[in-house]
Scaffold this motif. Structure first.
Motif, PDB file in Angstrom:
ATOM      1  N   GLN A  47     129.292  35.529  81.672  1.00  0.00           N
ATOM      2  CA  GLN A  47     129.331  35.391  83.133  1.00  0.00           C
ATOM      3  C   GLN A  47     128.382  36.380  83.795  1.00  0.00           C
ATOM      4  O   GLN A  47     127.685  36.040  84.757  1.00  0.00           O
ATOM      5  N   ALA A  48     128.347  37.610  83.279  1.00  0.00           N
ATOM      6  CA  ALA A  48     127.436  38.615  83.826  1.00  0.00           C
ATOM      7  C   ALA A  48     125.984  38.226  83.571  1.00  0.00           C
ATOM      8  O   ALA A  48     125.125  38.365  84.454  1.00  0.00           O
ATOM      9  N   LEU A  49     125.695  37.711  82.372  1.00  0.00           N
ATOM     10  CA  LEU A  49     124.322  37.321  82.038  1.00  0.00           C
ATOM     11  C   LEU A  49     123.829  36.207  82.947  1.00  0.00           C
ATOM     12  O   LEU A  49     122.647  36.160  83.309  1.00  0.00           O
ATOM     13  N   GLN A  50     124.716  35.308  83.318  1.00  0.00           N
ATOM     14  CA  GLN A  50     124.320  34.219  84.204  1.00  0.00           C
ATOM     15  C   GLN A  50     123.914  34.737  85.581  1.00  0.00           C
ATOM     16  O   GLN A  50     123.075  34.133  86.253  1.00  0.00           O
ATOM     17  N   LYS A  51     124.501  35.864  85.997  1.00  0.00           N
ATOM     18  CA  LYS A  51     124.151  36.451  87.291  1.00  0.00           C
ATOM     19  C   LYS A  51     122.837  37.218  87.236  1.00  0.00           C
ATOM     20  O   LYS A  51     122.291  37.586  88.273  1.00  0.00           O
ATOM     21  N   ALA A  52     122.344  37.482  86.032  1.00  0.00           N
ATOM     22  CA  ALA A  52     121.132  38.292  85.873  1.00  0.00           C
ATOM     23  C   ALA A  52     119.861  37.533  86.216  1.00  0.00           C
ATOM     24  O   ALA A  52     118.794  38.148  86.397  1.00  0.00           O
ATOM     25  N   GLY A  53     119.940  36.218  86.294  1.00  0.00           N
ATOM     26  CA  GLY A  53     118.752  35.437  86.637  1.00  0.00           C
ATOM     27  C   GLY A  53     117.637  35.622  85.628  1.00  0.00           C
ATOM     28  O   GLY A  53     117.846  35.540  84.409  1.00  0.00           O
ATOM     29  N   MET A  77     128.489  46.320  85.584  1.00  0.00           N
ATOM     30  CA  MET A  77     127.405  46.757  86.464  1.00  0.00           C
ATOM     31  C   MET A  77     127.253  45.829  87.663  1.00  0.00           C
ATOM     32  O   MET A  77     127.554  44.634  87.578  1.00  0.00           O
ATOM     33  N   PRO A  78     126.811  46.363  88.795  1.00  0.00           N
ATOM     34  CA  PRO A  78     126.606  45.519  89.983  1.00  0.00           C
ATOM     35  C   PRO A  78     125.415  44.588  89.789  1.00  0.00           C
ATOM     36  O   PRO A  78     124.578  44.794  88.906  1.00  0.00           O
ATOM     37  N   GLU A  79     125.333  43.586  90.636  1.00  0.00           N
ATOM     38  CA  GLU A  79     124.282  42.582  90.498  1.00  0.00           C
ATOM     39  C   GLU A  79     122.890  43.189  90.632  1.00  0.00           C
ATOM     40  O   GLU A  79     121.943  42.716  89.998  1.00  0.00           O
ATOM     41  N   ARG A  80     122.754  44.252  91.434  1.00  0.00           N
ATOM     42  CA  ARG A  80     121.432  44.881  91.582  1.00  0.00           C
ATOM     43  C   ARG A  80     120.922  45.382  90.236  1.00  0.00           C
ATOM     44  O   ARG A  80     119.712  45.392  89.983  1.00  0.00           O
ATOM     45  N   ASP A  81     121.830  45.805  89.346  1.00  0.00           N
ATOM     46  CA  ASP A  81     121.435  46.291  88.030  1.00  0.00           C
ATOM     47  C   ASP A  81     121.273  45.151  87.037  1.00  0.00           C
ATOM     48  O   ASP A  81     120.397  45.194  86.164  1.00  0.00           O
ATOM     49  N   LEU A  82     122.114  44.123  87.155  1.00  0.00           N
ATOM     50  CA  LEU A  82     121.981  42.962  86.279  1.00  0.00           C
ATOM     51  C   LEU A  82     120.595  42.337  86.397  1.00  0.00           C
ATOM     52  O   LEU A  82     120.033  41.847  85.425  1.00  0.00           O
ATOM     53  N   THR A  83     120.049  42.361  87.590  1.00  0.00           N
ATOM     54  CA  THR A  83     118.764  41.693  87.831  1.00  0.00           C
ATOM     55  C   THR A  83     117.558  42.604  87.663  1.00  0.00           C
ATOM     56  O   THR A  83     116.427  42.161  87.872  1.00  0.00           O
ATOM     57  N   PRO A  95     116.976  37.788  79.775  1.00  0.00           N
ATOM     58  CA  PRO A  95     116.430  38.128  78.452  1.00  0.00           C
ATOM     59  C   PRO A  95     116.471  39.627  78.149  1.00  0.00           C
ATOM     60  O   PRO A  95     116.667  40.025  76.996  1.00  0.00           O
ATOM     61  N   GLN A  96     116.298  40.473  79.163  1.00  0.00           N
ATOM     62  CA  GLN A  96     116.356  41.914  78.938  1.00  0.00           C
ATOM     63  C   GLN A  96     117.765  42.351  78.526  1.00  0.00           C
ATOM     64  O   GLN A  96     117.942  43.128  77.578  1.00  0.00           O
ATOM     65  N   LEU A  97     118.770  41.860  79.222  1.00  0.00           N
ATOM     66  CA  LEU A  97     120.146  42.238  78.893  1.00  0.00           C
ATOM     67  C   LEU A  97     120.555  41.668  77.541  1.00  0.00           C
ATOM     68  O   LEU A  97     121.205  42.356  76.735  1.00  0.00           O
ATOM     69  N   ALA A  98     120.193  40.424  77.281  1.00  0.00           N
ATOM     70  CA  ALA A  98     120.534  39.802  76.001  1.00  0.00           C
ATOM     71  C   ALA A  98     119.861  40.528  74.846  1.00  0.00           C
ATOM     72  O   ALA A  98     120.452  40.711  73.771  1.00  0.00           O
ATOM     73  N   ALA A  99     118.613  40.976  75.069  1.00  0.00           N
ATOM     74  CA  ALA A  99     117.904  41.717  74.024  1.00  0.00           C
ATOM     75  C   ALA A  99     118.593  43.043  73.731  1.00  0.00           C
ATOM     76  O   ALA A  99     118.720  43.459  72.576  1.00  0.00           O
ATOM     77  N   ALA A 100     119.047  43.708  74.772  1.00  0.00           N
ATOM     78  CA  ALA A 100     119.752  44.977  74.574  1.00  0.00           C
ATOM     79  C   ALA A 100     121.021  44.765  73.756  1.00  0.00           C
ATOM     80  O   ALA A 100     121.321  45.524  72.826  1.00  0.00           O
ATOM     81  N   ILE A 101     121.766  43.720  74.079  1.00  0.00           N
ATOM     82  CA  ILE A 101     123.008  43.441  73.354  1.00  0.00           C
ATOM     83  C   ILE A 101     122.730  43.106  71.898  1.00  0.00           C
ATOM     84  O   ILE A 101     123.456  43.546  70.987  1.00  0.00           O
ATOM     85  N   LEU A 114     117.627  46.072  85.420  1.00  0.00           N
ATOM     86  CA  LEU A 114     117.557  47.059  84.336  1.00  0.00           C
ATOM     87  C   LEU A 114     116.973  46.456  83.060  1.00  0.00           C
ATOM     88  O   LEU A 114     117.288  45.328  82.684  1.00  0.00           O
ATOM     89  N   SER A 115     116.166  47.233  82.386  1.00  0.00           N
ATOM     90  CA  SER A 115     115.500  46.762  81.173  1.00  0.00           C
ATOM     91  C   SER A 115     116.336  47.039  79.933  1.00  0.00           C
ATOM     92  O   SER A 115     117.239  47.881  79.932  1.00  0.00           O
ATOM     93  N   ALA A 116     115.994  46.342  78.860  1.00  0.00           N
ATOM     94  CA  ALA A 116     116.657  46.581  77.572  1.00  0.00           C
ATOM     95  C   ALA A 116     116.419  48.009  77.118  1.00  0.00           C
ATOM     96  O   ALA A 116     117.329  48.667  76.601  1.00  0.00           O
ATOM     97  N   ALA A 117     115.202  48.505  77.298  1.00  0.00           N
ATOM     98  CA  ALA A 117     114.884  49.869  76.865  1.00  0.00           C
ATOM     99  C   ALA A 117     115.748  50.893  77.601  1.00  0.00           C
ATOM    100  O   ALA A 117     116.263  51.846  76.999  1.00  0.00           O
ATOM    101  N   PHE A 118     115.923  50.708  78.899  1.00  0.00           N
ATOM    102  CA  PHE A 118     116.745  51.625  79.696  1.00  0.00           C
ATOM    103  C   PHE A 118     118.176  51.629  79.177  1.00  0.00           C
ATOM    104  O   PHE A 118     118.776  52.691  78.955  1.00  0.00           O
ATOM    105  N   LEU A 119     118.753  50.454  78.977  1.00  0.00           N
ATOM    106  CA  LEU A 119     120.145  50.359  78.558  1.00  0.00           C
ATOM    107  C   LEU A 119     120.352  50.895  77.145  1.00  0.00           C
ATOM    108  O   LEU A 119     121.360  51.560  76.863  1.00  0.00           O
ATOM    109  N   LEU A 120     119.428  50.612  76.258  1.00  0.00           N
ATOM    110  CA  LEU A 120     119.564  51.079  74.875  1.00  0.00           C
ATOM    111  C   LEU A 120     119.442  52.598  74.792  1.00  0.00           C
ATOM    112  O   LEU A 120     120.205  53.259  74.066  1.00  0.00           O
TER     113      LEU A 120
END
Length: 363
Positions: free
Chosen positions: A20-26, A54-60, A30-36, A62-68
């Motif tokens: 559900q969160a990934l769907q909000k990322a628009g 995380m709020p929607e501003r971050d879902l749309t 791909p960045q969030l999925a790559a991090a996971i 933040l990069s995979a590198a940042f999260l990892l």
């Protein structure tokens, strides 16, 4: 058809809340999925916790590198500090792992801060001692001081460092980041408006077998729960949203943190912690009381009052949550308070006389 099957397979790989969160990322999905997909298996729970909350501003954005880098840094430091294995998982997830406190700019501070500040607390035996040490050292080392001349109240850690000045809000955000970077559970706390209408204030709460408070850039030696606002915090009102004390929560609590500098923001969540600071519930020595202690004191005050005054007594509204969560414990506490209260002598006399009273009726 093939593309649809691929998307379906990807969706099935994620728990429903994550999907559900990934769907909000628009387009940032791909960045969030790559991090996971790239995070170490033992750390996936933490990264998914961030994505789900995380709020929607971050879902749309933040990069995979940042999260990892943030996730790995948080887990890595827990292996370097003596209290690492003593921090409960839910505290780690909500108060060490998150990369932000409130609505500040998202800075990638964790690795640099860990390298810079971990040597300061190498001899600390507890998270509380480490937090006190950081509060006494980092602002001098960074050259950051309190000033109303800062460019904005909600400055990020690096914005405060760059300007060399910050409000109580910016100083608190900076201290929380420093604490989290060395494995100290910490969260942003504050009140939107003091009951005496003197303004808002922000500070920091630190977990060390319970939550304690400290003023950012206002160290009290090696002590916590000592600050100039301690007495003023006793006047906070749990039933008044603008005069309550809140502690930030990355986990979605359903309670918004009223940000006095940007009231329109509704994506920062909090816990109302007024009950731990307030009035007659304040413990000796300036330490905030536990909810059980607050309940016991308020019940004692109620049952020590005469019947006429009990009719107008008002319990702290924050205790309603305890009643809902622990009804048996509340009933037991009420019975103990009743047994030792104003009616104690009357009750004892009735027992001695082998009688039962109901108003003016006796049997």
């Amino acid at each position: 058809m093939l593309l649809s099957l691929v998307h379906s397979a990807q969706a099935a790989a994620h728990p429903p809340a994550v999907e559900q969160a990934l769907q909000k990322a628009g387009t940032n999905r791909p960045q969030l999925a790559a991090a996971i997909s790239r995070v170490q298996p033992g750390r996936r729970e933490g990264l998914e916790f961030l994505v789900v909350n995380m709020p929607e501003r971050d879902l749309t954005s933040l990069s995979a590198a940042f999260l990892l880098e943030n996730t790995d840094g948080a887990y890595d430091v827990m292996e370097k500090v003596p209290w690492g294995k003593l921090v409960p998982k839910d505290i780690f997830l909500n108060d060490i792992l998150p990369y932000a406190c409130v609505n500040e700019r998202r800075d990638n501070w964790r690795r640099e801060f860990m390298t810079r500040f971990l040597p300061l607390v190498v001899d600390s035996k507890s998270p509380g001692a480490a937090a006190a040490r950081l509060n006494g050292e980092i602002f001098r080392l960074l050259g950051v001081r309190y000033s109303t001349q800062r460019s904005k109240p909600d400055m990020s850690p690096y914005e405060s460092i760059d300007e060399k000045k910050a409000s109580c809000t910016g100083l608190s955000i900076l201290l929380v980041a420093a604490c989290r970077s060395v494995g100290v559970p910490a969260r942003f706390a504050g009140i939107p408006m003091w009951p005496n209408r003197s303004g808002n204030h922000s500070w920091v709460e630190v977990w060390d077998n319970g939550w304690h408070f400290t003023g950012a850039a206002e160290p009290a030696g090696d002590k916590l729960d000592q600050a100039w606002f301690g007495d003023q915090a006793k006047t906070a009102r749990a039933g008044e949203p603008q005069q309550s004390i809140y502690a930030s929560s990355f986990r979605r609590t359903g309670t918004p943190f009223p940000l006095s500098w940007n009231p329109g923001i509704d994506y920062v969540f909090a816990t109302n912690v007024t009950i731990r600071y307030g009035g007659p519930a304040q413990a000796s020595g300036g330490k905030a009381s536990s909810p059980d202690e607050v309940l016991a004191r308020q019940l004692a005050a109620f049952f020590c009052a005469d019947p006429a005054h009990r009719q107008s007594y008002r319990f702290d509204p924050a205790l309603d949550l305890m009643l809902a969560e622990k009804p048996a414990a509340v009933r037991k506490a009420a019975w103990l308070a009743y047994r030792n209260g104003w009616d104690r002598n009357v009750f004892a006399a009735d027992v001695a006389s082998n009688r039962v009273m109901n108003g003016k009726l006796s049997s």
